[in-house]
Design a protein around this motif. Structure first.
Motif, mmCIF file in Angstrom:
data_model
loop_
_atom_site.group_PDB
_atom_site.id
_atom_site.type_symbol
_atom_site.label_atom_id
_atom_site.label_comp_id
_atom_site.label_asym_id
_atom_site.label_seq_id
_atom_site.Cartn_x
_atom_site.Cartn_y
_atom_site.Cartn_z
ATOM 1 N N TYR A 1 -79.896 113.624 -27.023
ATOM 2 C CA TYR A 1 -79.767 115.063 -27.198
ATOM 3 C C TYR A 1 -79.433 115.421 -28.644
ATOM 4 C CZ TYR A 1 -78.177 119.838 -26.948
ATOM 5 O OH TYR A 1 -78.034 121.184 -27.180
ATOM 6 N N ARG B 1 -81.810 117.546 -31.005
ATOM 7 C CA ARG B 1 -81.327 118.822 -31.543
ATOM 8 C C ARG B 1 -81.403 118.846 -33.055
ATOM 9 N NH1 ARG B 1 -75.201 121.105 -31.121
ATOM 10 N NH2 ARG B 1 -74.962 119.418 -32.621
ATOM 11 N N ALA C 1 -80.395 123.325 -34.296
ATOM 12 C CA ALA C 1 -79.236 123.502 -33.418
ATOM 13 C C ALA C 1 -79.371 124.706 -32.507
ATOM 14 C CB ALA C 1 -77.958 123.615 -34.254
ATOM 15 N N LYS C 2 -80.167 125.696 -32.894
ATOM 16 C CA LYS C 2 -80.325 126.907 -32.094
ATOM 17 C C LYS C 2 -81.692 127.004 -31.432
ATOM 18 C CE LYS C 2 -76.257 128.428 -33.237
ATOM 19 N NZ LYS C 2 -75.183 128.476 -32.214
ATOM 20 N N ARG D 1 -84.311 123.009 -27.080
ATOM 21 C CA ARG D 1 -83.382 121.898 -26.943
ATOM 22 C C ARG D 1 -82.916 121.690 -25.501
ATOM 23 N NH1 ARG D 1 -80.250 126.252 -28.252
ATOM 24 N NH2 ARG D 1 -78.057 126.299 -27.577
ATOM 25 N N VAL E 1 -73.217 119.102 -21.347
ATOM 26 C CA VAL E 1 -73.912 119.632 -22.521
ATOM 27 C C VAL E 1 -74.364 121.070 -22.267
ATOM 28 C CG1 VAL E 1 -75.998 119.418 -23.942
ATOM 29 C CG2 VAL E 1 -74.641 117.392 -23.395
ATOM 30 N N GLU F 1 -73.375 123.936 -24.713
ATOM 31 C CA GLU F 1 -74.429 124.319 -25.642
ATOM 32 C C GLU F 1 -75.215 125.562 -25.202
ATOM 33 O OE1 GLU F 1 -76.011 122.368 -28.632
ATOM 34 O OE2 GLU F 1 -73.836 122.277 -28.723
ATOM 35 N N TYR F 2 -75.454 125.706 -23.923
ATOM 36 C CA TYR F 2 -76.237 126.851 -23.447
ATOM 37 C C TYR F 2 -75.716 127.245 -22.063
ATOM 38 C CZ TYR F 2 -78.713 122.417 -22.590
ATOM 39 O OH TYR F 2 -79.014 121.098 -22.327
#
Length: 311
Positions: A18, A22, A27-28, A32, A89, A93-94
């Protein structure tokens, strides 16, 4: 202790996948969310295939089906490592992609089931179902840009029914059907219920993928009614997907397409969303176009995002 160490190694491997992905994507990047999906789908398919072939060669005998092996345990520990890593994650992350049903309940439920099979020492039969991750690998490769989305969708469609329905029903028959390894009345027959649940999820994900494909087709059909520059501008608005109003606007454009260019131009200006610092992770569809309501791996169906199988 050995299983814990192997599980830790799988978690570390998935984290490295990951973080590396990424770094390459950004990163955005909304893409991802598919990194861990692809890593698991490749690992699960590769590890599940030999188990299924071995059981087929042995005739799906009860001693083998209800048995355990170092290889099948490795396959289940890989799958368990993915489920845990993907959930953690995703939260970090999201988080907005981690829905209650297809995020928390799905991952926690399958983690519990996988741990149960490992604890009972009956990993062979469960590991054979991991072959059903093949369609997920095709779809994730397309979402990450490793395959053309048209090719990825075609491979997904061609592999989904053979693995998620034909193979799934075949294994259920060899395990729980008349003359199978664990027919009705035997202790292992209780596991027919998780198998039916997995089949129901496969139906749901196929339904969601078909709806998504039809939605993309309608979007492309509407966009073709606009001149080149306006078409590019509208496509850009759709990709940004700042709000659901874009998709309501798109449906309205189908009715307005026969009007003058001034009406379409004013509609485009009215629909222009405010600038946002980050795309929504759910905004990437086939070829970069969004899928209305499409979600990432944790929050959506396998056909749109994943899964499965074995899930």
């Amino acid at each position: 202790a050995g299983d814990v160490q192997v599980l830790g190694l799988w978690v570390a491997l998935y984290l490295l996948c990951y973080l590396g992905g990424r770094r390459v994507l950004g990163a955005k990047s909304p893409r991802r969310v598919w990194i861990l999906t692809l890593a698991n789908a490749v690992a699960a398919s590769a590890l599940g295939l030999p188990v299924a072939l071995d059981l087929e060669g042995r005739g799906w005998a009860l001693a083998d089906v209800a048995g355990d092996s170092a290889y099948s345990r490795l396959a289940l520990l890989s799958f368990l490592g993915y489920l845990l890593t993907d959930l953690v994650v995703g939260v970090l992350e999201y988080r907005h992609q981690v829905t209650l049903v297809m995020g928390w309940m799905h991952h926690v439920g399958y983690s519990t089931l996988t741990a149960h099979f490992l604890y009972r020492g009956i990993s062979n039969s469960y590991a054979s179902f991991l072959l059903e991750e093949v369609p997920t690998a095709c779809l994730a490769a397309g979402r990450l840009g490793l395959l053309d989305m048209g090719t990825a969708n075609l491979l997904f469609a061609l592999s989904y029914v053979p693995t998620r329905f034909v193979f799934h029903l075949y294994v259920m028959h060899r395990l729980f059907g008349p003359g199978g390894a664990a027919p009705r009345g035997t202790p292992l027959h209780v596991y027919v219920y998780p198998s039916y649940l997995g089949l129901a999820l496969n139906v749901y994900w196929l339904h969601a993928w078909v709806r998504s494909a039809l939605r993309r087709y309608r979007q492309r059909k509407v966009l073709r009614a606009f001149p080149g520059k306006r078409r590019a501008r509208l496509a850009s608005l759709i990709r940004r997907k700042a709000s659901r109003a874009h998709h309501a606007l798109l449906r309205g454009f189908g009715r307005r397409a026969s009007g003058g260019s001034g009406r379409r131009e004013s509609a485009l200006r009215a629909a222009a969303p405010p600038a946002r610092p980050e795309h929504s992770p759910s905004s990437e569809g086939a070829g970069g176009a969004p899928l209305s309501g499409e979600e990432g791996r944790l929050g959506g169906p396998e056909g749109d995002g994943g899964g499965g199988e074995g899930e």
